[in-house]
Design a protein around this motif. Structure first.
Motif, short mmCIF file in Angstrom:
data_model
loop_
_atom_site.label_atom_id
_atom_site.label_comp_id
_atom_site.label_asym_id
_atom_site.label_seq_id
_atom_site.Cartn_x
_atom_site.Cartn_y
_atom_site.Cartn_z
N GLY A 91 -55.34 49.81 42.12
CA GLY A 91 -54.23 48.54 42.53
C GLY A 91 -53.53 49.73 43.84
O GLY A 91 -52.69 48.80 44.36
N ARG A 92 -52.46 50.95 42.93
CA ARG A 92 -51.63 51.10 43.53
C ARG A 92 -52.04 51.63 45.07
O ARG A 92 -50.95 51.39 46.12
CB ARG A 92 -51.27 52.38 43.00
N ILE A 93 -53.18 51.57 45.08
CA ILE A 93 -53.73 52.61 46.36
C ILE A 93 -53.79 50.49 47.66
O ILE A 93 -53.06 50.85 48.76
CB ILE A 93 -55.11 52.76 46.62
N GLU A 94 -54.15 50.10 46.75
CA GLU A 94 -54.71 48.76 47.60
C GLU A 94 -53.18 47.31 48.27
O GLU A 94 -53.19 46.52 48.87
CB GLU A 94 -55.86 47.58 46.58
N THR A 95 -51.92 47.62 47.04
CA THR A 95 -50.71 47.40 47.03
C THR A 95 -49.66 47.88 48.38
O THR A 95 -48.21 47.59 47.98
CB THR A 95 -50.20 46.28 45.62
N ALA A 96 -50.27 49.23 48.77
CA ALA A 96 -49.75 49.88 49.58
C ALA A 96 -48.95 49.68 50.43
O ALA A 96 -47.77 49.98 50.61
CB ALA A 96 -50.17 51.66 49.73
N LYS A 97 -49.43 48.17 51.26
CA LYS A 97 -49.24 47.93 52.12
C LYS A 97 -47.91 47.48 52.43
O LYS A 97 -47.08 47.01 52.23
CB LYS A 97 -50.36 47.22 53.31
N GLN A 98 -48.67 45.84 50.85
CA GLN A 98 -47.40 45.30 50.44
C GLN A 98 -46.15 45.70 50.03
O GLN A 98 -44.97 45.25 50.58
CB GLN A 98 -48.34 44.28 49.28
N ARG A 99 -46.12 46.70 49.37
CA ARG A 99 -45.09 47.24 49.15
C ARG A 99 -44.15 47.94 50.14
O ARG A 99 -42.91 48.19 50.64
CB ARG A 99 -45.29 48.87 48.32
N HIS A 100 -44.76 48.24 51.42
CA HIS A 100 -44.09 48.91 52.33
C HIS A 100 -43.72 48.07 52.96
O HIS A 100 -42.47 47.92 53.82
CB HIS A 100 -44.63 49.72 53.64
N ASP A 101 -44.19 46.22 53.03
CA ASP A 101 -43.55 45.06 54.12
C ASP A 101 -42.57 45.30 53.42
O ASP A 101 -41.53 44.37 54.11
CB ASP A 101 -45.17 44.19 53.76
N ALA A 102 -42.73 44.80 51.70
CA ALA A 102 -41.63 44.18 51.62
C ALA A 102 -40.26 44.97 51.54
O ALA A 102 -39.25 44.88 51.75
CB ALA A 102 -41.69 44.35 49.99
N TRP A 103 -40.03 46.36 51.69
CA TRP A 103 -39.29 48.14 51.68
C TRP A 103 -39.19 47.75 53.84
O TRP A 103 -37.78 47.58 54.05
CB TRP A 103 -40.38 48.94 51.93
N ARG A 104 -39.89 47.06 54.19
CA ARG A 104 -39.69 47.33 56.12
C ARG A 104 -38.48 45.37 56.09
O ARG A 104 -37.72 45.44 56.54
CB ARG A 104 -40.48 46.50 56.77
N ALA A 105 -38.96 44.54 55.65
CA ALA A 105 -38.60 43.04 55.71
C ALA A 105 -36.93 43.64 54.90
O ALA A 105 -35.98 42.98 55.35
CB ALA A 105 -38.61 42.66 54.17
N PHE A 106 -36.46 43.93 53.38
CA PHE A 106 -35.75 44.40 53.16
C PHE A 106 -34.49 45.49 53.93
O PHE A 106 -33.95 45.05 53.91
CB PHE A 106 -35.55 45.65 51.22
N ARG A 107 -35.37 46.29 54.59
CA ARG A 107 -34.28 46.90 55.05
C ARG A 107 -33.46 46.34 56.51
O ARG A 107 -32.45 46.75 56.97
CB ARG A 107 -35.18 48.19 55.77
#
Length: 533
Positions: A497-513
């Motif tokens: 799960g940590r590996i598969e959701t890595a892109k979702q976390r990064h996308d959420a970070w980029r959107a917030f930034r």
């Protein structure tokens, strides 16, 4: 040892009073602090040095009794409605308290008065009461000793209640003291000061409900109620110190409102809400670092962190048993190994909740709550006090910058760094929620908070995975008999799960930034302490 409470409740104040969410109200209503003594009212409490020095006049004794009513399926309690008859001396008062308000009528005795109920025909509860023939579910009898105290020029009502709660087949003793300030009669900190003086000679611990709520819960065999954070009304012209006192007392009230549910352990929401309250409190204390003496502020922050940490293992097992395992079992099918793991984890969770009870029932925890309540009352700016309109945007901007700093090189962040980023995002969210009424409905507010919420959710899910892996790894080292395969499956599932959701976390970070903060960009440089961390 005994117990005491002070709790905020977001429903109608009369309902809060009836249901025992001992109100720390910030809207001009009475403010109460109640203390519960498990082994009876201490023999020397009325004559102890603290009470004797403050007492004005003599104690007056009254006999008080309650009969609480509900339908066979507890329809009123489930709807948040309290129906009772109260006897004070020779008078009987029938009251119905609902989220919409309260109705009180003089009646002849303990039997429900149908005519008085009929007078409230428009009330939504009436049909259910009459159709289902509400009957007594609990009886409470009290002997109340009452006097007035002079606490540094502030009048405090002091009442001692001793008696018993009775439900069919069971009874519990009542031994409580309640300190009450009338509307606009001083600071809640005064009540904590008086309680601290009492605590020196007659220790007590903390709880969260009064005899009426305890009786209703006993009759229903229900877990104590939990409570969320009640929003505090703020205005731009309010001074920053007055606003922070309100906010921090509300944070403390949120913690104490969930104290009893956390100790009970039947509803996982209790420990969860208590820990949320502690995090809100620490976020609020952080805002005062630039202007308040460091030592007491840091001591209170550290103590709040220690309490949260002591409840963390119980929360981790709640997540494992109530969220993670059911999800994996539904995907992998029924396996005997999962049953063994659930049995072991359930035993470990019970042990963790024993630790929660030890922490929240300890004298150290009571001393922390009393010191916190007193300290909040002393909050004052050393220099010119800014208005909230000036203070809030600076605090929000500092919290926002802290998140951006901790998220640099996001893809390369290790679990510990992602945890620190998650904490910074939580602090920003709580700070924004504190001051949300001042932000109003700016066009950028909704997308900003949506992106912040998504980032926090992604980081929170990641943290749950990491926490579960660590929890199971430690279990595997000690007591994994018959469950080692299931532990391996869960750890593998979470790692995937940590590996598969890595892109979702990064996308959420980029959107917030890229999000545009909903507060003024052109601000004076914040104090150094606000930019630290």
């Amino acid at each position: 040892m005994g117990r005491g409470w002070i709790v905020a409740f977001r429903a109608h104040p009369s309902l809060a009073k009836a249901m025992g969410m001992g109100s720390l109200s910030l809207d001009g209503s009475d403010v109460s602090l109640a203390l519960r003594f498990d082994e009876g009212i201490p023999a020397g409490l009325e004559t102890c040095a603290a009470i004797t020095a403050m007492r004005r006049g003599r104690f007056v004794t009254r006999r008080i009794a309650y009969r609480c009513f509900d339908t066979a399926d507890f329809a009123l309690a489930r709807a948040g409605i309290v129906l009772l008859v109260e006897r004070i001396g020779r008078r009987f008062i029938q009251s119905v308290t609902a989220p919409s308000g309260e109705r009180r009528d003089a009646v002849a005795g303990f039997a429900l008065d149908a005519m008085a109920l009929d007078a409230g025909a428009a009330a939504p509860w009436r049909e259910g009461v009459l159709a289902n023939a509400a009957a007594p579910i609990c009886a409470i009898s009290l002997r109340r000793r009452r006097c007035r105290l002079d606490a540094g020029g502030v009048t405090v009502d002091f009442a001692l209640d001793a008696g018993r709660i009775r439900v069919p087949g069971r009874s519990l003793p009542v031994a409580e003291a309640r300190l009450t300030l009338g509307a606009a009669q001083g600071s809640p900190g005064t009540l904590f000061e008086v309680a601290q003086r009492i605590f020196t000679d007659h220790p007590f611990s903390l709880a969260g409900v009064n005899p009426v709520a305890r009786g209703v819960a006993m009759a229903r065999a229900a877990a104590p109620a939990t409570a969320g954070f009640a929003r505090v009304e703020l205005t731009p012209s309010m001074t920053a110190d007055a606003a922070m006192r309100r906010l921090l007392w509300q944070c403390q009230a949120h913690i104490l409102a969930n104290h009893e549910a956390a100790m009970d352990g039947r509803d996982p929401e209790g420990v969860h809400q208590l820990r949320v309250g502690l995090r809100r409190l620490r976020s609020g204390l952080r805002l005062l670092r630039p202007v308040m003496p460091t030592t007491p502020l840091q001591d209170l922050t550290d103590e709040a962190g220690a309490v949260a940490a002591s409840c963390g293992v119980a929360r981790a097992f709640d997540v494992l048993l109530d969220e993670t395992l059911p999800l994996i079992e539904s995907a992998c099918g029924a396996r005997a190994e999962f049953g063994a793991l659930r049995m072991i984890a359930t035993a470990r969770r019970a042990e963790a909740y024993v630790g929660v009870c030890e922490t929240l029932g300890a004298a150290r925890y009571v001393a922390f709550q009393l010191a916190l309540g007193i300290w909040i009352g002393t909050i004052a700016w050393p220099d010119a006090v800014p208005t909230l309109e000036r203070f809030a945007p600076v605090a929000l901007a500092a919290a926002h910058r802290r998140v951006l700093r901790r998220g640099r090189h996001f893809r390369a962040l290790e679990p510990d760094a992602l945890h620190r980023l998650r904490i910074a995002a939580k602090v920003l969210r709580y700070t924004a929620e504190f001051f949300r009424p001042l932000i109003g409905h700016r066009g950028t507010a909704k997308p900003y908070f949506k992106r912040l919420s998504r980032l926090q959710a992604r980081l929170g899910a990641y943290n749950d995975m990491v926490t579960t892996e660590g929890l199971l790894a430690r279990m595997g080292e000690h007591d994994a008999a018959g469950a080692d395969r299931a532990i391996g499956l869960v750890i593998g599932w979470e790692a995937r799960g940590r590996i598969e959701t890595a892109k979702q976390r990064h996308d959420a970070w980029r959107a917030f930034r890229k999000a545009d903060p909903p507060w003024p960009r052109h601000l004076p440089p914040p104090p150094t302490a606000l930019t630290a961390g």
